[in-house]
Design an enzyme around this catalytic site. Structure first.
Site, PDB file in Angstrom:
ATOM      1  N   ILE A  18     -45.125  -9.544  58.262  1.00  0.00           N
ATOM      2  CA  ILE A  18     -44.291  -8.944  57.216  1.00  0.00           C
ATOM      3  C   ILE A  18     -43.161  -9.878  56.775  1.00  0.00           C
ATOM      4  CG2 ILE A  18     -42.580  -7.776  58.699  1.00  0.00           C
ATOM      5  CD1 ILE A  18     -42.973  -5.272  56.925  1.00  0.00           C
ATOM      6  N   VAL A  40     -41.388  -6.740  65.679  1.00  0.00           N
ATOM      7  CA  VAL A  40     -41.106  -7.087  64.281  1.00  0.00           C
ATOM      8  C   VAL A  40     -39.597  -7.289  64.068  1.00  0.00           C
ATOM      9  CG1 VAL A  40     -41.011  -4.704  63.377  1.00  0.00           C
ATOM     10  CG2 VAL A  40     -41.830  -6.550  61.925  1.00  0.00           C
ATOM     11  N   ASP A  41     -38.788  -6.584  64.823  1.00  0.00           N
ATOM     12  CA  ASP A  41     -37.320  -6.723  64.743  1.00  0.00           C
ATOM     13  C   ASP A  41     -36.917  -8.170  65.071  1.00  0.00           C
ATOM     14  OD1 ASP A  41     -34.647  -6.065  64.569  1.00  0.00           O
ATOM     15  OD2 ASP A  41     -34.621  -4.771  66.341  1.00  0.00           O
ATOM     16  N   GLY A 127     -45.444  -0.159  68.425  1.00  0.00           N
ATOM     17  CA  GLY A 127     -45.489  -1.281  69.357  1.00  0.00           C
ATOM     18  C   GLY A 127     -44.775  -0.894  70.647  1.00  0.00           C
TER      19      GLY A 127
HETATM   20  N1  AR6 Z   1     -45.241  -8.360  61.016  1.00  0.00           N
HETATM   21  C1  AR6 Z   1     -45.838  -7.165  60.912  1.00  0.00           C
HETATM   22  N2  AR6 Z   1     -45.993  -6.300  61.941  1.00  0.00           N
HETATM   23  C2  AR6 Z   1     -45.535  -6.705  63.148  1.00  0.00           C
HETATM   24  C3  AR6 Z   1     -44.882  -7.943  63.344  1.00  0.00           C
HETATM   25  C4  AR6 Z   1     -44.749  -8.798  62.218  1.00  0.00           C
HETATM   26  N3  AR6 Z   1     -44.151  -9.985  62.295  1.00  0.00           N
HETATM   27  N4  AR6 Z   1     -44.522  -8.037  64.646  1.00  0.00           N
HETATM   28  C5  AR6 Z   1     -44.925  -6.902  65.248  1.00  0.00           C
HETATM   29  N5  AR6 Z   1     -45.550  -6.105  64.354  1.00  0.00           N
HETATM   30  P1  AR6 Z   1     -42.532  -3.031  67.338  1.00  0.00           P
HETATM   31  P2  AR6 Z   1     -41.390  -0.326  67.638  1.00  0.00           P
HETATM   32  C6  AR6 Z   1     -46.130  -4.757  64.538  1.00  0.00           C
HETATM   33  O1  AR6 Z   1     -42.705  -3.168  68.809  1.00  0.00           O
HETATM   34  O2  AR6 Z   1     -42.609   0.133  68.352  1.00  0.00           O
HETATM   35  C7  AR6 Z   1     -37.870  -3.871  69.196  1.00  0.00           C
HETATM   36  O3  AR6 Z   1     -37.430  -4.463  70.389  1.00  0.00           O
HETATM   37  C8  AR6 Z   1     -46.560  -4.371  65.918  1.00  0.00           C
HETATM   38  O4  AR6 Z   1     -47.861  -4.863  66.173  1.00  0.00           O
HETATM   39  O5  AR6 Z   1     -42.007  -4.201  66.591  1.00  0.00           O
HETATM   40  O6  AR6 Z   1     -40.827   0.530  66.545  1.00  0.00           O
HETATM   41  C9  AR6 Z   1     -36.757  -3.104  68.486  1.00  0.00           C
HETATM   42  O7  AR6 Z   1     -35.510  -3.747  68.634  1.00  0.00           O
HETATM   43  C10 AR6 Z   1     -46.526  -2.862  65.817  1.00  0.00           C
HETATM   44  O8  AR6 Z   1     -47.727  -2.377  65.230  1.00  0.00           O
HETATM   45  O9  AR6 Z   1     -41.562  -1.785  66.953  1.00  0.00           O
HETATM   46  C11 AR6 Z   1     -36.794  -1.775  69.159  1.00  0.00           C
HETATM   47  O10 AR6 Z   1     -36.053  -1.801  70.364  1.00  0.00           O
HETATM   48  C12 AR6 Z   1     -45.396  -2.581  64.844  1.00  0.00           C
HETATM   49  O11 AR6 Z   1     -45.101  -3.836  64.230  1.00  0.00           O
HETATM   50  C13 AR6 Z   1     -38.247  -1.569  69.462  1.00  0.00           C
HETATM   51  O12 AR6 Z   1     -38.830  -2.872  69.517  1.00  0.00           O
HETATM   52  C14 AR6 Z   1     -44.131  -2.030  65.477  1.00  0.00           C
HETATM   53  O13 AR6 Z   1     -43.947  -2.627  66.755  1.00  0.00           O
HETATM   54  C15 AR6 Z   1     -38.950  -0.804  68.357  1.00  0.00           C
HETATM   55  O14 AR6 Z   1     -40.270  -0.561  68.744  1.00  0.00           O
END
Ligand code: AR6
Length: 186
Positions: A18, A40-41, A127
């Site tokens: 993203i 993603v954060d 995630g």
């Molecule tokens: N582009 C698109 N999607 C992505 C990317 C990317 N670069 N990286 C990961 N994903 P998550 P959550 C997907 O864990 O579950 C953080 O530490 C990933 O495969 O990023 O809401 C925050 O600070 C998954 O499908 O977010 C919070 O503490 C989706 O993005 C916590 O994680 C969301 O995964 C939030 O957890």
């Protein structure tokens, strides 16, 4: 004035990262402290640069679960970041569905208020927060489809999946809205 484009025809799907997208706003899956983290954060903060954290620290005292705050995109190609705080999955009976839907409702409301026409969402909560991916995709697509009826100025919402397997959940939901194989999805 031409008729507004139907909400289902303003939904799109992209498999990949993203952080590289040239849209008006990308959505972050943040935590309630807006403290940064992994997933993603972490990727968004790395791509945006340290000004992003300085901005959210200076302007917000965190963000409740199910809500959203906005910032500039700084080093990103996207002009803005909509920081949504999704729920941690606790089995599904603690209001997680409503909190996840709230993220999409609030993000689109903030987008409309800020004149944002194109928005890209990751699969919030699926995630590190452990929300089941199929259930989250159903909530994401149905909530965005419903909310877009209110906002003719939002021209395109892209659902971004990191894997093809994750995208399959969205393909199913989009097909149920009449988005077939010949539509320009992806
Ligand atoms: N582009 C698109 N999607 C992505 C990317 C990317 N670069 N990286 C990961 N994903 P998550 P959550 C997907 O864990 O579950 C953080 O530490 C990933 O495969 O990023 O809401 C925050 O600070 C998954 O499908 O977010 C919070 O503490 C989706 O993005 C916590 O994680 C969301 O995964 C939030 O957890």
């Amino acid at each position: 004035m031409p008729d507004p484009v139907a909400p289902a025809d303003r939904l799109d799907l992209f498999v990949g990262d993203i952080t590289g997208l040239s849209v008006d706003a990308i959505v972050n899956a943040a935590n309630s402290a807006l403290a940064g983290g992994g997933g993603v954060d972490g990727a968004i903060h790395r791509a945006a640069g340290p000004e992003l954290m300085r901005y959210t620290d200076a302007n917000y005292d965190g963000c409740p679960t199910g809500d959203c705050v906005i910032s500039p995109g700084f080093g990103l190609r996207a002009g803005h970041v909509l920081h949504c705080v999704g729920p941690v999955w606790r089995g599904g009976s603690e209001g997680e569905d409503g909190q996840l839907a709230g993220c999409y409702v609030r993000a689109l409301a903030l987008a409309a208020e800020n004149g944002i026409a194109t928005v890209a969402f990751p699969a919030i909560s699926t995630g590190i927060y452990g929300f089941p991916a199929d259930r989250a995709a159903a909530i994401a697509v149905s909530t965005v489809h419903k909310e877009l009826k209110k906002y003719d100025g939002i021209e395109c919402v892209t659902f971004v999946c990191f894997s093809d397997a994750a995208a399959d959940h969205y393909r199913q939901e989009l097909a149920a809205l009449g988005r077939g194989r010949d539509d320009p999805v992806e």
